[in-house]
Design a protein around this motif. Structure first.
Motif, PDB file in Angstrom:
ATOM      1  N   TYR A 147       0.841  -1.193   0.000  1.00  0.00           N
ATOM      2  CA  TYR A 147       0.000   0.000   0.000  1.00  0.00           C
ATOM      3  C   TYR A 147       0.879   1.247   0.000  1.00  0.00           C
ATOM      4  CZ  TYR A 147      -3.912  -3.052   1.321  1.00  0.00           C
ATOM      5  OH  TYR A 147      -4.875  -4.031   1.354  1.00  0.00           O
ATOM      6  N   ARG A 148       0.360   2.332  -0.572  1.00  0.00           N
ATOM      7  CA  ARG A 148       1.069   3.606  -0.598  1.00  0.00           C
ATOM      8  C   ARG A 148       0.144   4.708  -0.075  1.00  0.00           C
ATOM      9  NH1 ARG A 148       4.439   0.509  -0.997  1.00  0.00           N
ATOM     10  NH2 ARG A 148       6.088   0.254  -2.559  1.00  0.00           N
ATOM     11  N   TYR A 149       0.539   5.323   1.029  1.00  0.00           N
ATOM     12  CA  TYR A 149      -0.245   6.408   1.605  1.00  0.00           C
ATOM     13  C   TYR A 149       0.642   7.630   1.793  1.00  0.00           C
ATOM     14  CZ  TYR A 149      -3.577   2.691   2.743  1.00  0.00           C
ATOM     15  OH  TYR A 149      -4.456   1.642   2.661  1.00  0.00           O
ATOM     16  N   THR A 150      -0.006   8.800   1.856  1.00  0.00           N
ATOM     17  CA  THR A 150       0.723  10.034   2.130  1.00  0.00           C
ATOM     18  C   THR A 150       0.910  10.158   3.642  1.00  0.00           C
ATOM     19  OG1 THR A 150      -0.252  11.101   0.189  1.00  0.00           O
ATOM     20  CG2 THR A 150       0.738  12.536   1.869  1.00  0.00           C
ATOM     21  N   LEU A 151       2.136  10.011   4.098  1.00  0.00           N
ATOM     22  CA  LEU A 151       2.411   9.982   5.536  1.00  0.00           C
ATOM     23  C   LEU A 151       2.634  11.398   6.062  1.00  0.00           C
ATOM     24  CD1 LEU A 151       4.786   6.869   5.686  1.00  0.00           C
ATOM     25  CD2 LEU A 151       2.298   6.952   5.909  1.00  0.00           C
TER      26      LEU A 151
END
Length: 310
Positions: free
Chosen positions: A214-218
């Motif tokens: 998964y890729r999220y804006t941290l």
């Protein structure tokens, strides 16, 4: 006498704080689901693995090789695997899926049916009919779930069937992970079992959902919510609750920890604008009342049993 009174007051305060932090954890999960697009398949393995490994590192540093003693006996190893996978992992996953499908307040209140389910199971195991107070608790619990699910109209569902089923499964898994590890608790500290259970459950769930894909804006809000779930809602809350148990006893601690669904509901309504109606709060109150009734009964009997928290 004064020191005892101060200890009791401290026990009450830290137990309430622990329960409030559990409620905060659920609300932060709802925030990540609604505002950051996170899924339970990502959040739960991350929470379990990071919290479990952090607690486990404490035991490894403190006890070194003895931290792995549970794996030296085949029966203990098998039981901690069951505890981690069938208990903690399923409990955490079904709870956060319920939040994802509804909201933190609803999910937490439904999960608080677990003491009622334990009561029914105990009656079955002891081959006896429920006492009057237990029947009252059962009626209140069923009525509360009916109001939450239908708002009093048998022809409609106001929460999805999936949310209701997952919530009830969450309550059932709390029963499982409270009853199953009783033998282990006689030989190992509860926090030690929790550390291994979280680590095992987190790793297994990570293999299933592969959160690294998964890729999220941290950004900062994301990290603060995640940190609150892992460190405040897992480690700090559990530590505070167990310290409260030592100071005021398990039955009384369970009563004060009922602040958890209240905190989760308030945060859902005020912070996350969950659309509750008055009849929802009536249903919530009925379920919380069942816990207070059963907990007060344990307190009067001096019963040391209590539901182990998340």
């Amino acid at each position: 006498m004064e020191r005892k009174t101060m200890g009791t007051q401290a026990g009450v305060l830290i137990t309430i704080l622990g329960g409030a932090l559990w409620g905060l954890s659920g609300a932060c999960g709802q925030y990540l689901f609604e505002y950051k697009g996170v899924t339970s398949g990502w959040l739960v393995p991350i929470r379990l693995t990071m919290a479990g490994l952090t607690m486990l590192l404490y035991y490894i540093f403190k006890e070194r090789g003895a931290a792995f003693r549970i794996w030296k006996k085949g029966r203990d190893a098998a039981e901690v695997l069951i505890y981690g996978i069938a208990g903690l992992m399923l409990c955490q996953y079904t709870y956060f899926v319920t939040i994802e499908l509804s909201n933190a307040g609803t999910a937490t209140v439904i999960q608080y049916l677990s003491p009622v389910l334990i009561m029914v199971l105990v009656c079955f195991m002891e081959k006896r009919l429920p006492r009057a107070v237990e029947v009252l608790s059962l009626i209140l619990a069923i009525s509360g779930i009916f109001l939450i699910a239908t708002h009093g109209n048998v022809h409609q569902m106001v929460i999805s069937r999936e949310a209701l089923v997952m919530g009830l499964l969450s309550a059932a898994t709390v029963v499982l992970y409270n009853m199953q590890p009783r033998r282990l608790m006689a030989y190992y500290p509860t926090a030690y079992l929790l550390a291994w259970g979280m680590t095992i459950g987190g790793i297994v769930l990570a293999l299933v959902f592969q959160p690294w894909r998964y890729r999220y804006t941290l950004d900062l809000p994301f990290l603060l919510a995640l940190g609150a779930i892992i460190f405040l809602g897992s480690m700090a809350a559990f530590t505070l609750y167990m310290q409260g148990v030592k100071l005021i006893g398990p039955a009384r601690a369970s009563l004060y920890a009922c602040v958890e669904p209240i905190a989760a509901t308030l945060l859902s309504a005020v912070w996350l604008k969950a659309p509750f109606k008055p009849i929802d709060f009536l249903g919530f109150s009925m379920i919380i009342a069942t816990i207070l009734i059963l907990g007060y009964g344990d307190l009067k009997k001096g019963n040391g049993a209590s539901v182990q928290k998340r």
